[in-house]
Design a protein around this motif. Structure first.
Motif, PDB file in Angstrom:
ATOM      1  N   ASP A   1       9.946  57.209  19.929  1.00  0.00           N
ATOM      2  CA  ASP A   1       9.156  56.524  18.863  1.00  0.00           C
ATOM      3  C   ASP A   1      10.090  56.005  17.837  1.00  0.00           C
ATOM      4  N   HIS A   2      11.393  56.070  18.016  1.00  0.00           N
ATOM      5  CA  HIS A   2      12.359  55.690  16.903  1.00  0.00           C
ATOM      6  C   HIS A   2      13.366  54.292  17.320  1.00  0.00           C
ATOM      7  N   PHE A   3      13.453  53.474  16.556  1.00  0.00           N
ATOM      8  CA  PHE A   3      14.449  52.312  16.682  1.00  0.00           C
ATOM      9  C   PHE A   3      15.792  52.750  15.966  1.00  0.00           C
ATOM     10  N   ILE A   4      16.389  53.119  16.894  1.00  0.00           N
ATOM     11  CA  ILE A   4      17.934  53.271  16.272  1.00  0.00           C
ATOM     12  C   ILE A   4      18.924  52.584  16.890  1.00  0.00           C
ATOM     13  N   ASP A   5      19.715  51.776  16.187  1.00  0.00           N
ATOM     14  CA  ASP A   5      20.703  50.937  16.722  1.00  0.00           C
ATOM     15  C   ASP A   5      21.555  51.547  17.622  1.00  0.00           C
ATOM     16  N   GLU A   6      21.945  50.959  18.890  1.00  0.00           N
ATOM     17  CA  GLU A   6      22.815  51.836  19.654  1.00  0.00           C
ATOM     18  C   GLU A   6      24.330  52.025  19.179  1.00  0.00           C
ATOM     19  N   ASN A   7      24.662  50.991  18.272  1.00  0.00           N
ATOM     20  CA  ASN A   7      26.055  51.180  17.595  1.00  0.00           C
ATOM     21  C   ASN A   7      25.965  52.425  16.798  1.00  0.00           C
ATOM     22  N   THR A   8      24.917  52.905  16.419  1.00  0.00           N
ATOM     23  CA  THR A   8      25.013  54.080  15.665  1.00  0.00           C
ATOM     24  C   THR A   8      25.483  55.269  16.377  1.00  0.00           C
ATOM     25  N   ILE A   9      25.205  55.464  17.899  1.00  0.00           N
ATOM     26  CA  ILE A   9      25.740  56.455  18.716  1.00  0.00           C
ATOM     27  C   ILE A   9      27.288  56.196  18.627  1.00  0.00           C
ATOM     28  N   ASP A  10      27.905  54.950  18.735  1.00  0.00           N
ATOM     29  CA  ASP A  10      29.291  54.800  18.582  1.00  0.00           C
ATOM     30  C   ASP A  10      29.795  55.690  17.138  1.00  0.00           C
ATOM     31  N   VAL A  11      29.188  55.351  16.234  1.00  0.00           N
ATOM     32  CA  VAL A  11      29.675  55.827  14.937  1.00  0.00           C
ATOM     33  C   VAL A  11      29.799  57.446  15.204  1.00  0.00           C
ATOM     34  N   TYR A  12      28.671  57.943  15.388  1.00  0.00           N
ATOM     35  CA  TYR A  12      28.616  59.335  15.658  1.00  0.00           C
ATOM     36  C   TYR A  12      29.480  60.024  16.531  1.00  0.00           C
ATOM     37  N   VAL A  13      29.775  59.284  17.642  1.00  0.00           N
ATOM     38  CA  VAL A  13      30.923  59.836  18.539  1.00  0.00           C
ATOM     39  C   VAL A  13      32.254  59.717  18.073  1.00  0.00           C
ATOM     40  N   GLY A  14      32.440  58.765  17.126  1.00  0.00           N
ATOM     41  CA  GLY A  14      33.822  58.604  16.313  1.00  0.00           C
ATOM     42  C   GLY A  14      33.919  59.777  15.404  1.00  0.00           C
ATOM     43  N   TYR A  15      32.697  60.219  14.828  1.00  0.00           N
ATOM     44  CA  TYR A  15      32.936  61.266  13.798  1.00  0.00           C
ATOM     45  C   TYR A  15      33.429  62.409  14.728  1.00  0.00           C
ATOM     46  N   LEU A  16      32.487  62.730  15.899  1.00  0.00           N
ATOM     47  CA  LEU A  16      33.069  63.871  16.603  1.00  0.00           C
ATOM     48  C   LEU A  16      34.403  64.081  17.042  1.00  0.00           C
ATOM     49  N   ARG A  17      34.830  62.849  17.544  1.00  0.00           N
ATOM     50  CA  ARG A  17      36.437  62.852  18.090  1.00  0.00           C
ATOM     51  C   ARG A  17      37.332  62.883  17.130  1.00  0.00           C
ATOM     52  N   GLN A  18      36.946  62.417  15.633  1.00  0.00           N
ATOM     53  CA  GLN A  18      37.967  62.735  14.724  1.00  0.00           C
ATOM     54  C   GLN A  18      38.154  64.028  14.476  1.00  0.00           C
ATOM     55  N   LYS A  19      36.969  64.779  14.291  1.00  0.00           N
ATOM     56  CA  LYS A  19      36.993  66.277  13.808  1.00  0.00           C
ATOM     57  C   LYS A  19      37.476  66.997  14.964  1.00  0.00           C
ATOM     58  N   ILE A  20      37.311  66.815  16.351  1.00  0.00           N
ATOM     59  CA  ILE A  20      37.981  67.395  17.353  1.00  0.00           C
ATOM     60  C   ILE A  20      39.467  67.193  17.583  1.00  0.00           C
ATOM     61  N   SER A  21      39.937  66.017  17.158  1.00  0.00           N
ATOM     62  CA  SER A  21      41.343  65.615  17.354  1.00  0.00           C
ATOM     63  C   SER A  21      42.141  66.401  16.570  1.00  0.00           C
ATOM     64  N   GLU A  22      41.641  66.946  15.272  1.00  0.00           N
ATOM     65  CA  GLU A  22      42.366  67.688  14.223  1.00  0.00           C
ATOM     66  C   GLU A  22      42.660  69.207  15.013  1.00  0.00           C
ATOM     67  N   PHE A  23      42.168  69.509  16.106  1.00  0.00           N
ATOM     68  CA  PHE A  23      42.458  70.687  16.761  1.00  0.00           C
ATOM     69  C   PHE A  23      43.071  70.547  18.186  1.00  0.00           C
ATOM     70  N   SER A  24      42.883  69.402  18.658  1.00  0.00           N
ATOM     71  CA  SER A  24      43.325  69.279  20.117  1.00  0.00           C
ATOM     72  C   SER A  24      43.619  67.687  20.523  1.00  0.00           C
ATOM     73  N   LYS A  25      44.605  67.723  21.149  1.00  0.00           N
ATOM     74  CA  LYS A  25      45.098  66.299  21.575  1.00  0.00           C
ATOM     75  C   LYS A  25      44.088  65.817  23.097  1.00  0.00           C
ATOM     76  N   ASP A  26      43.425  66.658  23.530  1.00  0.00           N
ATOM     77  CA  ASP A  26      42.747  66.407  25.040  1.00  0.00           C
ATOM     78  C   ASP A  26      41.557  65.627  24.375  1.00  0.00           C
ATOM     79  N   GLU A  27      41.218  64.781  25.413  1.00  0.00           N
ATOM     80  CA  GLU A  27      40.200  63.967  25.305  1.00  0.00           C
ATOM     81  C   GLU A  27      38.904  64.491  25.654  1.00  0.00           C
ATOM     82  N   TYR A  28      38.083  64.717  24.789  1.00  0.00           N
ATOM     83  CA  TYR A  28      36.813  65.741  25.047  1.00  0.00           C
ATOM     84  C   TYR A  28      35.636  64.861  25.380  1.00  0.00           C
TER      85      TYR A  28
END
Length: 222
Positions: free
Chosen positions: A183-210
């Protein structure tokens, strides 16, 4: 023990609250589905007594969102004879249900029985892992190589969803439905933003592509 009562009928809540507090429980009260989610997050109750018919968000949707992030015990209040509500609630992860109207003695018995039933699992926390990544569902905590990494609630829910669906491609619309609801309208680009946040945090500890991008399809863990 703290109990979150989610009930928009003042007559019922005025009856339940003093009885539970007389029994030694701490209570907090939400009259709408959205307030219930806010109090669930801020008060961290030990049990939730959840009415199904609520303004703003119904009880089943509230339950679905809570179960996405927590195993807190939930007792549903259902209309007597509404079998479909009971079935849907149990399928969504409710631990028990009590038909209205009910006697306070029956409610107390169900609450006490549920606390006894789940007490032995308190020391066994639900954990998800992938490579060096660990998610503690009960604590809503995320660790990389045993170092705790702070996440927002949405980041945690997204990471949990990806880990639970390892090696499965999730489209952006799938992710939106699971985290925010249909029932929520969320722009799909929002998902890309959050994935970017997660990748950035994970990259501080690992070079693997999670988290992998599957072009034209979505994202996948694995």
């Amino acid at each position: 023990m703290k109990i979150l009562i989610v009930e928009d009928d003042k007559g019922i809540s005025d009856f339940i609250v003093p009885e539970l507090e007389h029994e030694g429980y701490t209570t907090c009260l939400a009259e709408t589905g959205r307030k219930a989610l806010d109090l669930f997050e801020s008060e961290k109750p030990d049990l939730i007594l959840l009415d199904i018919m609520l303004p703003e968000l119904n009880g089943l949707e509230v339950l679905r969102r809570i179960r996405a992030v927590s195993t807190v015990p939930v007792i549903l209040e259902t209309a007597r004879g509404e079998t479909i509500d009971k079935i849907n609630g149990l399928n969504l992860g409710a631990d028990d249900y009590i038909p209205k109207p009910f006697e306070i003695e029956e409610l107390l018995a169900r609450i006490n029985a549920l606390f006894r039933r789940v007490s032995y699992t308190k020391s066994r926390e639900s954990v998800l892992s992938y490579k060096e990544l660990t998610l503690n569902i009960d604590r809503m905590s995320f660790c990389m190589n045993e170092t705790e990494v702070p996440l927002s609630k949405t980041e945690f829910m997204l990471l949990k969803l990806l880990v639970e669906n390892q090696n499965k491609v999730l489209s952006r619309s799938n992710i939106i439905d699971e985290i925010w609801g249909k029932d929520h309208f969320i722009d799909e680009n929002t998902i890309d933003v959050y994935v970017g946040y997660l990748r950035q945090k994970i990259s501080e500890f690992s070079k693997d592509e999670y988290i992998k991008t599957v072009r034209g399809a979505g994202y996948m863990m694995g």
